[in-house]
Design a protein around this motif. Structure first.
Motif, short mmCIF file in Angstrom:
data_model
loop_
_atom_site.label_atom_id
_atom_site.label_comp_id
_atom_site.label_asym_id
_atom_site.label_seq_id
_atom_site.Cartn_x
_atom_site.Cartn_y
_atom_site.Cartn_z
N THR A 77 1.02 -1.26 0.00
CA THR A 77 0.15 0.07 -0.03
C THR A 77 0.81 1.26 -0.06
O THR A 77 1.10 1.75 1.00
CB THR A 77 -0.84 0.02 1.27
N GLY A 78 1.24 1.50 -0.95
CA GLY A 78 2.17 2.53 -1.44
C GLY A 78 3.75 2.24 -0.94
O GLY A 78 3.83 1.12 -0.28
N PHE A 109 8.71 0.04 4.15
CA PHE A 109 9.68 0.28 5.26
C PHE A 109 9.27 -0.57 6.62
O PHE A 109 9.82 -1.13 7.13
CB PHE A 109 9.90 1.68 5.53
N ASP A 110 7.90 -0.62 6.70
CA ASP A 110 7.23 -1.03 7.76
C ASP A 110 7.43 -2.61 8.10
O ASP A 110 7.89 -3.29 8.85
CB ASP A 110 5.99 -0.38 8.30
N ILE A 113 4.78 7.74 -10.90
CA ILE A 113 4.83 7.42 -12.45
C ILE A 113 3.39 7.44 -13.06
O ILE A 113 2.89 7.62 -14.21
CB ILE A 113 5.38 6.37 -13.04
N VAL A 114 2.39 7.12 -12.22
CA VAL A 114 1.03 7.31 -12.53
C VAL A 114 0.04 8.23 -11.56
O VAL A 114 0.03 9.27 -12.04
CB VAL A 114 0.37 5.95 -12.42
N ALA A 115 -0.32 8.00 -10.40
CA ALA A 115 -0.77 8.59 -9.59
C ALA A 115 -0.52 8.20 -8.07
O ALA A 115 -0.98 7.14 -7.70
CB ALA A 115 -2.55 8.68 -9.78
N PRO A 116 -0.38 9.32 -7.12
CA PRO A 116 -0.05 8.74 -5.72
C PRO A 116 -1.18 8.30 -4.97
O PRO A 116 -1.20 7.70 -3.91
CB PRO A 116 0.66 9.81 -5.06
N GLY A 117 -2.37 8.76 -5.15
CA GLY A 117 -3.58 8.72 -4.47
C GLY A 117 -4.20 7.16 -4.62
O GLY A 117 -4.83 6.85 -3.72
N LEU A 118 -3.52 6.35 -5.76
CA LEU A 118 -3.90 5.04 -5.75
C LEU A 118 -3.45 4.17 -4.67
O LEU A 118 -3.72 3.17 -4.14
CB LEU A 118 -3.47 4.35 -7.03
N ARG A 119 -2.04 4.80 -4.10
CA ARG A 119 -1.25 4.04 -3.12
C ARG A 119 -1.04 2.43 -3.31
O ARG A 119 -1.37 1.68 -2.61
CB ARG A 119 -2.22 4.09 -1.69
N VAL A 120 -0.39 2.66 -4.53
CA VAL A 120 0.13 1.20 -4.84
C VAL A 120 1.72 1.26 -5.08
O VAL A 120 1.99 1.86 -5.79
CB VAL A 120 -0.57 0.58 -6.09
N GLY A 121 2.19 0.23 -4.30
CA GLY A 121 3.74 0.27 -4.76
C GLY A 121 4.34 -1.25 -4.63
O GLY A 121 3.36 -2.06 -4.63
N TRP A 122 5.57 -1.50 -4.53
CA TRP A 122 5.70 -2.89 -4.54
C TRP A 122 7.38 -3.25 -4.04
O TRP A 122 7.96 -2.08 -3.96
CB TRP A 122 5.72 -3.32 -5.82
#
Length: 364
Positions: free
Chosen positions: A85-86, A91-92, A212-221
């Motif tokens: 989720t982002g 980190f956590d 690179i797309v949109a931060p509000g989606l909160r998707v990272g990896w």
């Protein structure tokens, strides 16, 4: 535990504020039409609102794995990808999966990472040069870095430095958390091989769709080997079960129909123009601010030659409705500094010029 200075600033600013503070992508560049089309496709599927796999959507992880194989020349399978989720969540869950109490960070370093490390009560050491890194990191300790267009300093490691860091970590048998939030935002379209290309055994490579797309989606990896992924998966499940199913499917559908690298290159060209305009304004109106023009990313970083405390200046500037980030918050010991970070991606040219002029008056 204090809140993030940048998040507090974002709460404090209003429609009248000229903000150079947060690392906000330009909203005009969000692929709204493409995402709207993708959302219609996703909403036809009932399972888009259902629980999903903790590791993430198979097809999205497959596409991210292909990024690594084709762009970074780092062969990767979907089993080596975990959706977060982002990238902030990464980190956590990584730190909670490891027993290490000691972390080594760049000086200065990303405030979001420092906040995550501090709240878990980790002992932090910092370094300025790679030679110092070799002397302070030990077995099973963690090294955190932003390898490209560092936040905040904008520095990028050379290939030789990346190989040297990898050799040090391998020799010391330490862990690597490599933050690649800005790696694809190169103004010339040149993508460097990550440090984990040279040291993969105990490494975590972090990516995000926020820049690179949109931060509000909160998707990272997170990209790591299967054993490390298995360890962090249990932690991920304890926090949120899984990242938003709908948002993952939305991005997956978007990537299926669109060339994301064409979109990234469009963003990078736009950001280069904005960076050069801000840099021109600084050189003209704020000559006492010393900096180097970055070759990618979203920030300009430098130091004021005529003041000692950029935090005091930031407070005065906010009273005049101008926001930037003083470097004090990027040092884990929060030492006083004359350095500062400016975001150039979110303001139009007129506001950028006006904001720099206001700062020029305040520094005289």
């Amino acid at each position: 535990m204090k809140r993030s200075y940048i998040r507090e600033i974002l709460d404090a600013i209003n429609e009248n504020t000229i903000s150079f503070a947060g690392g906000l992508p330009n909203e005009d560049l969000f692929p709204l039409k493409q995402l709207k089309k993708a959302s219609k496709k996703v909403f036809k599927q009932k399972n888009s609102l259902q629980y999903s796999k903790s590791q993430g959507l198979d097809s999205l992880r497959e596409k991210i794995a292909n990024f690594y194989t084709n762009i970074y020349a780092l062969p990767t399978t979907k089993e080596e990808i975990l959706i977060t989720t982002g990238s902030q969540q990464a980190f956590d869950i990584i730190l909670k999966s490891l027993h290490a109490n000691n972390l080594v960070v760049e000086s200065p370093s990303y405030i979001g990472a420092l906040s995550a490390f501090k709240i878990l009560k980790k002992d932090i050491k910092d370094f300025k040069t790679i030679e110092q890194l070799e002397n302070i990191i030990n077995k099973d300790e963690i090294f955190y870095c932003v390898s490209d267009y560092q936040n905040p300093s904008t520095y990028t490691y050379t290939k030789k430095q990346r190989e040297k860091i990898a050799n040090i970590l391998e020799k010391k048998d330490a862990f690597l958390i490599e933050d690649a939030a800005y790696s694809l935002l190169n103004f010339q379209g040149k993508i460097k091989k990550p440090i984990c290309k040279f040291y993969s055994e105990k490494s975590y490579h972090l990516g995000t769709f926020s820049k690179i797309v949109a931060p509000g989606l909160r998707v990272g990896w997170i990209r790591a080997n299967k054993e490390l992924i298995g360890n962090i998966l249990a932690v991920k499940e304890s926090l949120d079960l899984h990242t938003s199913t709908f948002n993952q499917m939305l991005l997956d559908a978007y990537l299926e129909e669109n060339n994301i690298f064409k979109h990234i290159n469009k963003n990078a060209k736009n950001y280069k123009k904005r960076m050069n305009y801000m840099a021109d304004c600084m050189e003209k109106y704020l000559p006492n601010f010393q900096f180097k023009r970055p070759k990618g990313g979203m920030f300009i970083y430098g130091k004021f030659n005529n003041i000692e405390d950029s935090m005091a200046l930031a407070k005065k500037a906010l009273e005049q409705n101008v926001a930037f980030v003083p470097a004090e918050v990027f040092y884990f010991d929060e030492k006083k500094s004359n350095e500062a970070r400016f975001n150039f991606t979110n303001c139009d040219f007129e506001k950028t010029k006006e904001g720099i002029k206001i700062l020029a008056k305040l520094t005289k």
